[in-house]
Every structure is written in C-alpha cells, then in structure tokens.
Write an enzyme that holds these catalytic residues in place. Structure first.
Site, PDB file in Angstrom:
ATOM      1  N   PHE A 109      -3.781   7.877  38.943  1.00 42.75           N
ATOM      2  CA  PHE A 109      -3.227   6.552  39.253  1.00 42.75           C
ATOM      3  C   PHE A 109      -2.779   6.423  40.705  1.00 42.75           C
ATOM      4  O   PHE A 109      -2.640   5.317  41.220  1.00 42.75           O
ATOM      5  CB  PHE A 109      -2.068   6.223  38.304  1.00 42.75           C
ATOM      6  CG  PHE A 109      -0.714   6.654  38.783  1.00 42.75           C
ATOM      7  CD1 PHE A 109      -0.291   7.952  38.666  1.00 42.75           C
ATOM      8  CD2 PHE A 109       0.135   5.736  39.384  1.00 42.75           C
ATOM      9  CE1 PHE A 109       0.959   8.344  39.131  1.00 42.75           C
ATOM     10  CE2 PHE A 109       1.385   6.123  39.847  1.00 42.75           C
ATOM     11  CZ  PHE A 109       1.789   7.432  39.732  1.00 42.75           C
ATOM     12  N   LYS A 110      -2.573   7.555  41.379  1.00 42.82           N
ATOM     13  CA  LYS A 110      -2.089   7.475  42.758  1.00 42.82           C
ATOM     14  C   LYS A 110      -3.089   6.776  43.682  1.00 42.82           C
ATOM     15  O   LYS A 110      -2.711   6.261  44.722  1.00 42.82           O
ATOM     16  CB  LYS A 110      -1.730   8.862  43.278  1.00 42.82           C
ATOM     17  CG  LYS A 110      -0.478   9.396  42.573  1.00 42.82           C
ATOM     18  CD  LYS A 110      -0.001  10.712  43.102  1.00 42.82           C
ATOM     19  CE  LYS A 110       1.327  11.096  42.491  1.00 42.82           C
ATOM     20  NZ  LYS A 110       1.211  11.541  41.078  1.00 42.82           N
ATOM     21  N   ASP A 111      -4.362   6.740  43.270  1.00 46.95           N
ATOM     22  CA  ASP A 111      -5.359   6.017  44.063  1.00 46.95           C
ATOM     23  C   ASP A 111      -5.006   4.534  44.211  1.00 46.95           C
ATOM     24  O   ASP A 111      -5.319   3.924  45.228  1.00 46.95           O
ATOM     25  CB  ASP A 111      -6.742   6.106  43.387  1.00 46.95           C
ATOM     26  CG  ASP A 111      -7.363   7.495  43.503  1.00 46.95           C
ATOM     27  OD1 ASP A 111      -7.133   8.180  44.510  1.00 46.95           O
ATOM     28  OD2 ASP A 111      -8.089   7.889  42.560  1.00 46.95           O
TER      29      ASP A 111
END
Ligand SMILES: *Cc1c(COP(=O)(O)O)cnc(C)c1O
Length: 463
Positions: A109-111
């Site tokens: 999810f950090k993308d």
C-alpha cells in the site's frame, strides 16, 4: 490551506513548504490549520468519480498552492503506474469487504503515497532549481516503494540502506533490480536498527545535511497522509451509494500513518465512517492505548507481519494533538514526558473520546495463520499476513448493517513464506515478480559505519 506544527514552534507554511520540510523544524509534525467542509453537492459529485479524479479533488483541498492543472497531472501520473483500473478496488468475501491497496509497482500500500510523493518532489525541485539526495533505512517494504517512487527522476538521488541478507529475497530483488542511475542500494553488514541509527546520525550532521540537500521519505510526510485519505473516501462513497448508512474500516497498523489518514477521512465525511478498527500484531502498543488508555513502550517482537513490528508509532503525535483539543503546548509537554519516561497515561474522559473513534484488537501469529487458512478454505482468497491481522480484527468487531472494509496492505506473494505455512501452497507470483531473480541487479555491500555511508553519498550524491 496553511500548515502548523503539533508543537507550536513554527509560523504557518504552505502545502509545498510542508512537503519539503517533512518533519517540522521544532521536532513536531505538520498538520493543516483547519479542515475543509465538504458540501452535499460536492459529495454527490464525488460519488461518480474515478479514483484519479477523486484523488485530484481530495488532494486539491489540501495542496492549495499547486496550480490545479499541474496537480491533476501529478495525480494522473502517480496512479497510471497501478495495474488495476480502479487503483484500489473493493472485493467482497463473505461479509467482509477487502480493499486491495497492493496494485502499485511494489505490491504494497505504500505505493499509493510514495508514487505521489516522488512526483511532487520532482515537480517542486524542477521549479526551485534545487536537488535532493534522499536517504533512508528500510526493513523491506518502504525502501522498495520509495525507490519506485523516484527511480529515473531528475534532480533526485536515493540512497537506501537495508540489512544485508536480513530482508526477504523478494524484497531484496525488488530494490536491487532497479538499475536507474539515481538509485543506490547499500546493503549494510548489520541490522535494520543499525541502519536507522546511521541515518539518524547523518541527518543530525547539519553541515552534511545542508551540503548534500538530504531529504527523507518516511511516513511522517504530510503528502503521504493526504494521498492515503483518498481511498477511505473512495470506499465509503461506494458502499454508502449502495445503501449503507455508515462504514467501518479495519486497518493493519504499525506507524499509525495509514489509520491516521482514516481519521482525517472520517473528519471530512461526517457521519459516513463509524469506527476505525486499529489492528496490531503482538506489538500491541497502540491496542493498549485504545483499550486501556495507556501508551507505553515495550520491546519489539518479530512476527509474521514484519512491517508492523514497530513500537514507536511515528504518526501518533498527530492524533495526540487533536485528542488534546489542538493544544500544542500540552502536546509538546506530553511528547517530552514520553521520551523521558517511555509512558503516557490518559484520563477516563480522553479514553471515552478515543473509543468513539477507534476500536482495537491485537492479533497474534497463530490467529493470523488461522485467519489466512480459514479465509482460503472458505473463499479461495489468499490474504497476506498483515492483511490477515486486519481481517481477524475486522471479523471480531463487525456489526450487522455496517459494512466492514478491511484494508489489504500487501500482496500475499510478498510474504510468501508465512502464506505457504498457512495454506500449504505458495501464492501465485504476480507478473511483475516472474523472473525477478534472473534480472540484473546492483547493490553495494558495506560495513554498518556512518563514514562508509557518507562516503557513498559524497561519491555519487548530487550537489
Ligand atoms: C507499512 C505497512 C503497514 C503499516 O502501516 P502504518 O502506516 O505504518 O501504520 C501495514 N502493512 C504493510 C504491508 C506495510 O508495508
């Protein structure tokens, strides 16, 4: 929209200044001075928007000093790298809605935040004519997302330290197979903590920091939070358009960044989001905070969800500021007390306020494994261990009539070992992983010494 520090020590600054500042210069965290009110007309219009369109609308409320046409371009570019047309699709499995946040280039999810932050950095540096050397230490996930956020960008170099042979094979390959000239992987002969200590020491060398224009990319940057607010709104609008009155979210939590974005979304959409379920693994500092009104440090234990093996939640201070009714003097005092004693205690009235917004569960590794196995046998759907922590907490806290959205923070193949142990077979590799081991890679193995890292920056950093 202006930004101030939780500790009250800076004059109000703009969005772009807040992005470049990262951590406030008084040691606090940056926050907007007020929250925009969303009218019913606006909300109705938002319901029909695509993800990038909604992202533009939400981010533009906060990024008021970037011209709208430029911001639209930055947002579109950031989400064009995702491999799903909906960017963060919702899939229903039984009575749980899974929000898949892993369709970006590094499958976590950090993308969602770092693709945007990388583009904003590039845009602002091009305008100012400046340069930046990003320096960070990673235990695996953040490093690869940060590298993919800035690879090939002008005016930016990135130096990422990871502990040599102590990240998973896939995590290592995701970082080291990026061959762009501005990407520098440094595998240190030491632990993640050694890496973090070195990075911290280098940032404290103010002359060096200034000379090499060092920049950080950690989870306290306001641009990261704002990009994450979008998917909460996207999911809440989808489900309330289908008849739900309110929605709950379950969030696998480490640094309190993702769930703090949920807290902001809850403030922007009054009445739409009922509770945020704060799910932790055995590192349960934040669960004890929500359930017992105590915030106290313990030793970090290693679990099957390593990106949540965190004791110090770096974004927590932002919530504290609101819990203390935006009293920066009190926030500053509390944070100082916490760094001296490792402990904060909350009153019954404060606990009541906390429980109106959050519920919490700590999920241990056995429960995590069972949840992955059960979910697979019931629905044929494979959860990664971080997601499983959130799903277990979400199942326990779900109320009839209120849809429970569980955030899926990583693709199962990223944590294949834990998944295989739970379901007896390996999760399928997504296309972008196939053949990763055969690709060329570049990485420098160095002793865990500050001087060696500085030398690497001196040799190839921008000046
Ligand atoms: C970073 C991360 C988390 C924790 O998110 P925070 O914003 O630190 O609370 C959860 N799951 C995965 C897979 C992550 O990479």
């Amino acid at each position: 929209m202006n930004y101030i520090s939780t500790r009250g020590g800076i004059a109000p600054i703009s969005f772009t200044e807040a992005v470049m500042m990262g951590l406030a210069t008084d040691g606090g965290l940056l926050l907007p001075t007020s929250f925009p009110e969303i009218s019913d007309t606006q909300l109705t219009a938002w319901r029909t928007l695509s993800y990038p369109e909604l992202a533009f609308e939400v981010i533009s409320l906060f990024a008021t000093d970037i011209p709208r046409a430029d911001l639209r371009e930055l947002v579109n570019k950031s989400y064009a790298t995702f491999d799903h047309p909906e960017v963060t699709p919702l899939v229903q499995q039984g009575d749980i809605h899974i929000m898949e946040l892993f369709h970006g280039p590094t499958l976590a999810f950090k993308d969602v935040a770092l693709q945007f932050l990388g583009n904003v950095f590039e845009y602002l540096l091009r305008q100012s004519g400046g340069q930046m050397n990003i320096l960070g230490a990673t235990s695996g996930d953040t490093g690869s997302a940060a590298i993919y956020g800035v690879r090939g960008k002008e005016r930016i170099n990135i130096f990422i330290l990871h502990p040599h042979k102590r990240v998973s094979r896939i995590q290592e390959l995701q970082m080291t197979t990026v061959l762009d000239e501005n990407v520098h992987n440094l595998a240190i002969e030491g632990t993640f903590d050694d890496g973090q200590a070195i990075v911290k020491a280098i940032f404290n060398d103010l002359d060096f920091k200034e000379k090499y224009q060092l920049g950080a990319i950690n989870s306290i940057n306001w641009a990261r939070i704002v990009a994450q607010v979008v998917y909460y709104i996207y999911a809440a609008l989808q489900l309330t358009s289908k008849g739900a009155e309110q929605v709950d979210f379950s969030v696998p939590t480490g640094n309190f960044g993702d769930i703090f974005a949920g807290y902001i979304a809850r403030r922007l959409l009054p009445g739409h989001i009922r509770r945020l379920v704060l799910a932790t693994n055995e590192n349960d500092l934040l669960s004890r905070f929500v359930n017992e009104g105590e915030y106290s440090l313990r030793k970090v234990v290693q679990t099957s969800s390593p990106s949540m093996d965190i004791q110090l939640a770096s974004n927590f201070e932002r919530f504290l500021y609101f819990l203390y009714d935006e009293d920066s003097a009190r926030t500053k005092e509390a944070m100082e007390q916490f760094s001296a004693s490792g402990r904060l205690q909350f009153t019954a009235a404060e606990q009541e306020k906390i429980s109106q917004q959050f519920l919490s569960r700590s999920v241990d590794q056995l429960q995590t494994k069972e949840t992955i196995a059960d979910f697979y046998s019931q629905y044929g759907y494979i959860l990664d261990p971080h997601t499983a922590v959130g799903v277990k907490a979400g199942q326990d806290m779900r109320q009839d009539g209120v849809p429970m959205v569980c955030l899926s923070t990583a693709h199962p193949a990223k944590f294949g070992e834990a998944v295989t142990q739970a379901i007896g077979r390996e999760p399928e590799l997504p296309e972008s992983f196939v053949g990763l081991g055969q690709r060329l890679s570049r990485c420098q193995v160095v002793p865990a010494e500050q001087a060696r890292i500085k030398a690497a920056i001196e040799e190839s950093g921008l000046r």
